[in-house]
Write an enzyme that holds these catalytic residues in place. Structure first.
Site, PDB file in Angstrom:
ATOM      1  N   HIS A  43       0.593  -0.714   0.650  1.00  0.00           N
ATOM      2  CA  HIS A  43      -0.563  -0.517   0.104  1.00  0.00           C
ATOM      3  C   HIS A  43       0.660   1.467   0.426  1.00  0.00           C
ATOM      4  CE1 HIS A  43      -3.417  -2.840   0.334  1.00  0.00           C
ATOM      5  NE2 HIS A  43      -2.752  -3.597   1.716  1.00  0.00           N
TER       6      HIS A  43
ATOM      7  N   ARG B 220      -2.199  17.924   2.752  1.00  0.00           N
ATOM      8  CA  ARG B 220      -0.729  18.790   2.788  1.00  0.00           C
ATOM      9  C   ARG B 220      -0.344  18.301   1.431  1.00  0.00           C
ATOM     10  NH1 ARG B 220       1.604  13.486   1.981  1.00  0.00           N
ATOM     11  NH2 ARG B 220       0.671  11.603   3.039  1.00  0.00           N
TER      12      ARG B 220
HETATM   13  P1  ADP Z   1       2.165  10.444  -0.356  1.00  0.00           P
HETATM   14  O1  ADP Z   1       0.585  10.099  -0.202  1.00  0.00           O
HETATM   15  O2  ADP Z   1       2.027  11.741  -0.085  1.00  0.00           O
HETATM   16  O3  ADP Z   1       2.223   9.298  -0.946  1.00  0.00           O
HETATM   17  P2  ADP Z   1       2.929   8.716   1.975  1.00  0.00           P
HETATM   18  O4  ADP Z   1       1.837   7.970   2.369  1.00  0.00           O
HETATM   19  O5  ADP Z   1       3.045   7.901   1.470  1.00  0.00           O
HETATM   20  O6  ADP Z   1       2.493  10.111   1.325  1.00  0.00           O
HETATM   21  O7  ADP Z   1       3.728   8.891   3.249  1.00  0.00           O
HETATM   22  C1  ADP Z   1       4.295  10.719   3.160  1.00  0.00           C
HETATM   23  C2  ADP Z   1       5.054  10.374   3.918  1.00  0.00           C
HETATM   24  O8  ADP Z   1       4.511  10.537   5.344  1.00  0.00           O
HETATM   25  C3  ADP Z   1       6.044   9.635   4.366  1.00  0.00           C
HETATM   26  O9  ADP Z   1       7.758   9.941   4.614  1.00  0.00           O
HETATM   27  C4  ADP Z   1       5.253   8.065   5.325  1.00  0.00           C
HETATM   28  O10 ADP Z   1       6.113   8.143   5.555  1.00  0.00           O
HETATM   29  C5  ADP Z   1       4.746   9.681   6.103  1.00  0.00           C
HETATM   30  N1  ADP Z   1       3.350   8.668   6.911  1.00  0.00           N
HETATM   31  C6  ADP Z   1       2.350   8.708   6.141  1.00  0.00           C
HETATM   32  N2  ADP Z   1       1.204   8.444   6.843  1.00  0.00           N
HETATM   33  C7  ADP Z   1       1.713   8.510   8.480  1.00  0.00           C
HETATM   34  C8  ADP Z   1       1.747   8.935   9.212  1.00  0.00           C
HETATM   35  N3  ADP Z   1       0.135   9.059   9.666  1.00  0.00           N
HETATM   36  N4  ADP Z   1       1.872   8.863  10.795  1.00  0.00           N
HETATM   37  C9  ADP Z   1       3.719   9.644  10.720  1.00  0.00           C
HETATM   38  N5  ADP Z   1       4.405   9.304   8.794  1.00  0.00           N
HETATM   39  C10 ADP Z   1       3.079   8.642   8.115  1.00  0.00           C
HETATM   40  P1  ADP Z   2      -3.166   5.220   3.419  1.00  0.00           P
HETATM   41  O1  ADP Z   2      -3.451   6.550   5.071  1.00  0.00           O
HETATM   42  O2  ADP Z   2      -2.479   4.293   4.560  1.00  0.00           O
HETATM   43  O3  ADP Z   2      -2.747   6.458   2.420  1.00  0.00           O
HETATM   44  P2  ADP Z   2      -5.001   4.320   2.116  1.00  0.00           P
HETATM   45  O4  ADP Z   2      -7.074   4.108   1.874  1.00  0.00           O
HETATM   46  O5  ADP Z   2      -5.192   6.438   1.107  1.00  0.00           O
HETATM   47  O6  ADP Z   2      -4.699   4.561   3.341  1.00  0.00           O
HETATM   48  O7  ADP Z   2      -5.487   3.169   1.639  1.00  0.00           O
HETATM   49  C1  ADP Z   2      -4.020   2.622   0.589  1.00  0.00           C
HETATM   50  C2  ADP Z   2      -3.857   2.051  -0.022  1.00  0.00           C
HETATM   51  O8  ADP Z   2      -4.672   0.800  -0.124  1.00  0.00           O
HETATM   52  C3  ADP Z   2      -4.835   2.369  -1.273  1.00  0.00           C
HETATM   53  O9  ADP Z   2      -4.180   3.494  -2.606  1.00  0.00           O
HETATM   54  C4  ADP Z   2      -5.075   1.333  -2.000  1.00  0.00           C
HETATM   55  O10 ADP Z   2      -3.958   0.717  -3.063  1.00  0.00           O
HETATM   56  C5  ADP Z   2      -5.094   0.046  -1.497  1.00  0.00           C
HETATM   57  N1  ADP Z   2      -6.928   0.524  -0.474  1.00  0.00           N
HETATM   58  C6  ADP Z   2      -7.179   1.177   0.279  1.00  0.00           C
HETATM   59  N2  ADP Z   2      -8.645   0.969   0.388  1.00  0.00           N
HETATM   60  C7  ADP Z   2      -9.320   0.091  -0.773  1.00  0.00           C
HETATM   61  C8  ADP Z   2     -10.271  -0.660  -1.330  1.00  0.00           C
HETATM   62  N3  ADP Z   2     -11.378  -0.361  -0.605  1.00  0.00           N
HETATM   63  N4  ADP Z   2     -10.123  -1.250  -3.008  1.00  0.00           N
HETATM   64  C9  ADP Z   2      -9.635  -1.359  -3.008  1.00  0.00           C
HETATM   65  N5  ADP Z   2      -8.078  -1.038  -2.432  1.00  0.00           N
HETATM   66  C10 ADP Z   2      -7.929  -0.194  -1.439  1.00  0.00           C
END
Ligand code: ADP
Ligand code: ADP
Ligand code: MG
Length: 515
Positions: free
Chosen positions: A236, A293
């Site tokens: 993910h 952000r």
């Molecule tokens: P993007 O959607 O911008 O690719 P990511 O989910 O990859 O975002 O997260 C971006 C940065 O924030 C990464 O360095 C990740 O490790 C950090 N990060 C994301 N969610 C959290 C969280 N809930 N707590 C701490 N760090 C987070």
């Molecule tokens: P995070 O806050 O960790 O980024 P997201 O809800 O954005 O969590 O989900 C992260 C990833 O997990 C998505 O980019 C997708 O690949 C997968 N995912 C999340 N929800 C679903 C769903 N309902 N069905 C299929 N894939 C999902």
């Protein structure tokens, strides 16, 4: 506009924000943890303030230390970057209390969106399609959870309301696995986010992750800068992103942008944000979450729309209206980003840290490298594995893929293992090249080839190694091949000079031939 701002972050994103500040004549204040003291973001800042030891819980995550650093240096605003405190509404509140502008959305919007359950409810009210699911799941009422799960259908996901970075997500294939998944997700959420709230979502199979960049000012304008395709994911987590998406045409883009704008308006959003959607194989899209952000992958949008999103963040935070977009609001050309991580793709992407002995950045047309890397950098163990982002732009997707390969081959990083071989292998995969990917594709279809296979530099490396070995053994035998070659060259040059000066004869040439 602000005169001085503090960057509450490190690594490539701190440098990224600093660059725009320098262009705008804004002074920057860096904060840094002990192991980060020699890093570029500290060196390039006008002022720098130490904020404690390596663990982020004792440095980059400590609100009081950062507010105190801003106060002491007279910073008028704070840019939080991504990760760390960027989506923490208490940090936005603390900035406001201290009379410092927070370069991001209002705390109330962050609260409404930061919790995925409340965000889903908000979107339902705003008419934005959300993934079918169940919002209020009480882990102690298993009978109700099972009934909801059967209504949603399988496979489904148990997700953490406070989730982020791919944590707290569990796939459930059958009813019997529901209870264990709920327990695992809740426990991970509690330890990662201090909040065990979970919810259920239908698993949208073979879907793409497509997200929309929004930017909103305090004067009522909300603008959407099209989509980014982020389906290539491992656990993910995104590994490469592009803009636009092969799966989005102008009509779908319009609909997704309208939904993203409605999402932003529903909570009084301001500044930069990303509305994430899943796009299924029938062209239906569903709201996932808002990242309140600047996003890691924002540069691909900057390149196809010709904007500086950080500059717009600063303008909006200073209360100015969004500058007019001077050409059609649609993507031009194609941009791709490769996240360069310190990890070993041949050892199951195990993190790799240590001393970087050499870095050569790729240059040339359409090539951008946002990075914290430099010769002598000691990559600390405390933070995430992102070392840099290689971003290319070209007129078409096909040309952008070629450019990415060229730039990856030009990029040299010695001392730590990186995922560059992974990105090169990806460019060899026909599904990736044709854009036929979904969020499960990488883990389902892709396997790393053997080390060196298909990498044209492997042959060069062998030749270089053979040469080095032969020179070393020649030196051990008393000959100095490199030095004597230089002597020959020098002697000839001297001779030519002497002849040209009319010094005549072969008298002087012996001078150059020492031994
Ligand atoms: P993007 O959607 O911008 O690719 P990511 O989910 O990859 O975002 O997260 C971006 C940065 O924030 C990464 O360095 C990740 O490790 C950090 N990060 C994301 N969610 C959290 C969280 N809930 N707590 C701490 N760090 C987070
Ligand atoms: P995070 O806050 O960790 O980024 P997201 O809800 O954005 O969590 O989900 C992260 C990833 O997990 C998505 O980019 C997708 O690949 C997968 N995912 C999340 N929800 C679903 C769903 N309902 N069905 C299929 N894939 C999902
Ligand atoms: Mg997400």
């Amino acid at each position: 506009m602000f005169k001085r701002i503090l960057l509450a972050n490190r690594g490539e994103i701190a440098l990224r924000v600093q660059r725009t500040c320098r262009e705008l004549g804004i002074e920057t204040v860096a904060v840094y943890s002990e192991p980060d003291r020699h890093q570029l973001h500290v060196r390039d800042a006008d002022l720098a303030v130490p904020i404690g030891p390596g663990p982020s819980s004792e440095s980059y995550l400590v609100i009081d230390k950062i507010i105190d650093a801003a106060r002491r240096t007279g910073a008028e605003a704070i840019h939080p970057g991504y990760g760390f405190l960027s989506e923490n509404p208490r940090f936005a509140d603390a900035c406001e209390t201290a009379g410092i502008a927070f370069i991001g959305p209002p705390a109330a919007a962050m609260r409404a969106l930061g919790d995925k359950v409340s965000a889903r409810k908000l979107m339902e009210q705003a008419g934005v399609p959300v993934v079918p699911g169940a919002n209020d799941i009480d882990p102690s009422d298993l009978a109700r959870a099972r009934a909801e799960a059967e209504r949603i259908g399988f496979p489904l996901l148990v997700k953490a309301a406070a989730g982020g970075g791919g944590r707290g997500i569990r796939v459930v294939e059958r009813l019997d696995d529901l209870e264990a998944a709920m327990r695992a997700s809740g426990a991970e959420a509690a330890s990662s986010f201090g909040d065990a709230t979970i919810f259920l979502e239908r698993y949208i199979q073979r879907s793409r992750h497509v997200e929309v960049q929004i930017m909103a000012d305090a004067h009522g304008e909300v603008r959407a800068y099209g989509e980014r395709e982020c389906s290539v994911q491992r656990r993910h987590q995104k590994l490469t992103e592009e803009a636009p998406s092969v799966a989005v045409d102008a009509a779908l883009r319009r609909r997704m942008c309208d939904a993203a704008i409605a999402a932003a308006r529903s909570c009084g959003y301001r500044n930069a944000g990303t509305v994430e959607f899943l796009l299924d194989d029938r062209g239906e899209f569903y709201f996932l979450e808002v990242n309140a952000r600047l996003q890691v992958e924002h540069p691909v949008t900057e390149l196809v729309y010709g904007v500086d999103l950080v500059r717009q963040q600063l303008l909006v935070a200073a209360g100015e209206p969004l500058p007019p977009h001077t050409r059609p609001l649609e993507p031009y050309g194609w941009a791709i980003e490769a996240r360069i991580n310190g990890e070993d793709p041949y050892q199951n992407f195990m993190p790799s840290v240590g001393l970087v002995t050499q870095v050569e950045a790729p240059l040339g047309p359409g090539t951008r490298f946002d990075t914290m890397l430099c010769d002598g950098l000691d990559v600390p163990v405390f933070y995430d594995s992102l070392l840099g982002k290689l971003i290319v732009w070209a007129e078409t997707r096909e040309l952008a893929l070629r450019r990415m390969r060229r730039a990856l081959l030009d990029l040299v990083i010695a001392g730590v293992e990186t995922n560059i071989p992974f990105h090169l292998a990806l460019l060899d995969h026909p599904d990736y090249v044709s854009g036929a990917v979904d969020t499960g594709w990488l883990e389902r279809e892709f396997a790393m080839p053997d080390a060196g296979a298909g990498d044209p530099r492997a042959e060069t490396a062998l030749i270089a190694a053979a040469l080095a070995a032969s020179m070393t053994s020649a030196a051990a035998n008393g000959a100095t091949p490199a030095a004597s070659t230089n002597e020959w060259v020098r002697t000839n040059r001297l001779r030519a000079l002497e002849q040209r000066a009319g010094a005549g004869g072969g008298r002087g040439w012996r001078r150059g031939t020492g031994s």
